[in-house]
Design an enzyme around this catalytic site. Structure first.
Site, PDB file in Angstrom:
ATOM      1  N   LYS A  32       0.869  -1.181   0.000  1.00 30.55           N
ATOM      2  CA  LYS A  32       0.000   0.000   0.000  1.00 30.55           C
ATOM      3  C   LYS A  32       0.903   1.226   0.000  1.00 30.55           C
ATOM      4  O   LYS A  32       1.430   1.636   1.031  1.00 30.55           O
ATOM      5  CB  LYS A  32      -0.931   0.046   1.227  1.00 30.55           C
ATOM      6  CG  LYS A  32      -2.061   1.032   0.969  1.00 30.55           C
ATOM      7  CD  LYS A  32      -2.452   1.943   2.097  1.00 30.55           C
ATOM      8  CE  LYS A  32      -1.531   2.957   2.575  1.00 30.55           C
ATOM      9  NZ  LYS A  32      -1.418   4.195   1.767  1.00 30.55           N
ATOM     10  N   CYS A  73      14.332  11.128   5.890  1.00 31.18           N
ATOM     11  CA  CYS A  73      14.381  10.676   7.288  1.00 31.18           C
ATOM     12  C   CYS A  73      15.801  10.703   7.825  1.00 31.18           C
ATOM     13  O   CYS A  73      16.020  10.621   9.016  1.00 31.18           O
ATOM     14  CB  CYS A  73      13.811   9.269   7.403  1.00 31.18           C
ATOM     15  SG  CYS A  73      14.804   8.088   6.500  1.00 31.18           S
TER      16      CYS A  73
END
Ligand code: NAD
Length: 497
Positions: A174, A282
């Site tokens: 997903k 990140c």
């Protein structure tokens, strides 16, 4: 007409029956470039069901054949590198160079997945007792799933499904609803590489679809990358449902600058690692910790940073692109304002940034704060924008203590000419990925991506050997064969029917 993003279920790219569709926008002007569906319950069930059926055959396919699929996929990804980077730029706003890097780091994981046999090897001890041997083997788990963030639409899905599938599992992905287009192209190329029907499925949506995956009994593992609150939620829900979970979360990455460091290197590396990709990495450096007299370099840093300009992905002079959404931009602007209100000095302010010809883009210019203290919200929260905080400490010990008190542990780096300082730092710092004169120390995929503490929930990390362990179970066999049973004499001849 606006493009409708398809689902990839049971080997088919098909239109969703969903009544709920979300806009995919170009962050440089906020125009809608596609509509993505929130998959219906029936579609979610079909995807998981097809992956379960495909697993029965796929797990039996010979390991070299699985490796060959990855070799063909790697070849196709390389062939379509520029095309993938273009799709990725359009949905993320990343500059071409950044987008190519995103795809390339994913290709490197596929190369590692092609090396699956050596990572699937078991162990053996002969003669654990008289005539008895014990050996272990690695077996796949079943249907694995991945839930990915917006900021690396190629690399992060490729951290997950190639290794899971090469290990013998099937996979339901997903992707982020903000950037589904790259994932669809990755799936098309995987199919073209010869992936059997059902081995990879792609569903779209947001919380509801993720909750469905978290609850479904046939999903064995969850790989998640995204923000801290969602990572915590996924880890709690997933483990409560007895699934194996790895959840990679947000960060606050510090660079420690020693006064003996190479000043030019420090400045250019700080600029690139803090505002590159608009700070939406990140592993971006978001805090610079100046030790002792190194703080005198802040003025020069500011001058260099002021030369950096964001722009559209196809503008070769742009250093980075827009933030992903208007909402993300508003959040960054709010934090910049809070920094000012709480007493930090805004040395360079990117809040009023404009880019010629694109008045509606989510632009934020490079921003630097000094006089920052750890209680301020700009230090406490991950900003995820082109904003660098400068803190000052007296000694290396103070820097280490400061960083170890921060709840996150994704990446850090030290810039120094001293081997002794670097060694002390790498040994004592409670951060999982350390750079020595390297600003963003993301390991290549023969290692693993090893964030620590508040930046990671789980045990086994992404890619490398740890990922193969994450997607598999170890079985040990203890076998005894009796000498008395060894056939002798004429009966030894094998009878062929
Ligand atoms: P996000 O958490 O908003 O979304 C990530 C995924 O979770 C998306 O697929 C989204 O649809 C889904 N999601 C969102 N809200 C949910 C909810 N309430 N319940 C269930 N699922 C939900 O993250 P993002 O904004 O797309 O990505 C940026 C974040 O990801 C930053 O915090 C960044 O530091 C982090 N990140 C971490 C790493 C790492 O390796 N540690 C790598 C890349 C990005």
């Amino acid at each position: 007409m606006t493009k409708s993003v398809a689902l990839f279920i049971d080997g088919e790219f098909r239109q969703s029956d969903s009544q709920e569709w979300l806009d995919v926008t170009n962050p440089a002007n906020n125009e809608v470039i596609a509509k993505v569906p929130c998959a219906t319950e029936a579609e979610m069930l079909q995807a998981i069901g097809s992956a379960s059926v495909a697993f029965r055959n796929w797990k039996e396919v010979a390991v070299p054949e699985k490796a060959r699929l990855m070799l063909r996929y790697q070849h196709l990804l390389k062939e379509h590198h520029d095309e993938l980077a273009k799709i990725l730029s359009q949905e993320t706003g990343k500059t071409t160079a950044d987008a190519k890097g995103d795809v390339w780091r994913g290709i490197e994981v596929v190369e590692q997945a092609a090396n699956i046999a050596s990572n699937m090897m078991g162990e053996m001890v002969e003669n654990v007792a008289a005539d008895i041997d014990t050996y272990s083997m690695i077996q796949p788990l079943g249907v694995c799933c991945g839930i990915t963030p917006f900021n690396f639409p190629a690399m992060i899905p490729l951290w997950m499904f190639p290794i899971a599938i090469a290990s013998g599992n099937t996979f339901v992905l997903k992707p982020s609803e903000q950037v589904p287009l790259t994932a669809m192209r990755l799936a098309e190329l995987f199919e073209q590489a010869g992936a059997p029907k059902g081995v990879l499925q792609i569903v779209h949506g947001k919380k509801e679809q993720v909750d469905f995956l978290l609850a479904h009994p046939d999903i064995k593992t969850i790989s998640f990358v995204g923000s801290v609150p969602v990572a915590q939620y996924i880890y709690q829900q997933g483990t409560q449902n007895f699934k194996r979970v790895q959840a990679f979360a947000g960060a606050k990455n510090h660079m420690t600058i020693m006064p003996d460091a190479n000043k030019d290197q420090v400045i250019s590396n700080l600029v690139g690692s803090s505002v590159g990709a608009a700070g939406q990495r990140c592993m971006a450096i978001s805090v610079a910790v100046f030790v002792g007299t190194a703080k005198e370099w802040i003025d020069d840093l500011k001058m260099e940073m002021a030369k950096i300009k964001p722009g559209k992905w196809d503008d070769d002079t742009a250093a980075y692109g827009p933030l992903i959404s208007q909402q993300a931009k508003q959040r960054v602007l709010r934090l910049i304002q809070e920094g000012k209100d709480q007493g930090a000095i805004c040395e360079l302010d990117g809040s009023e940034c404009e880019v010629a010809g694109e008045p509606n883009g989510n632009w934020v210019g490079p921003t630097i704060f000094s006089n920052v203290s750890v209680e301020m919200s700009i230090y406490q929260q991950e900003i995820f924008g082109p904003v660098l905080l400068c803190l000052e400490v007296d000694t290396l010990e103070d820097a280490i203590e400061l960083i170890n008190r921060n709840p996150y542990g994704n990446g850090t780096s030290i810039f120094t000419a001293s081997g002794a300082a670097a060694r002390k730092y790498q040994h004592e710092i409670l951060v999982g990925q350390v750079g020595v004169n390297v600003p963003i120390p993301v390991p290549l995929p023969f290692f693993s991506f090893t964030g620590w503490r508040g930046s990671f929930y789980g045990d086994l990390h992404a890619y490398g050997k740890q990922a193969v362990r994450f997607y598999t179970e170890t079985k040990t066999v203890t076998a005894r064969w009796f000498d008395d049973d060894i056939p002798t004499g004429p009966n030894l001849t094998i009878q062929l029917k």
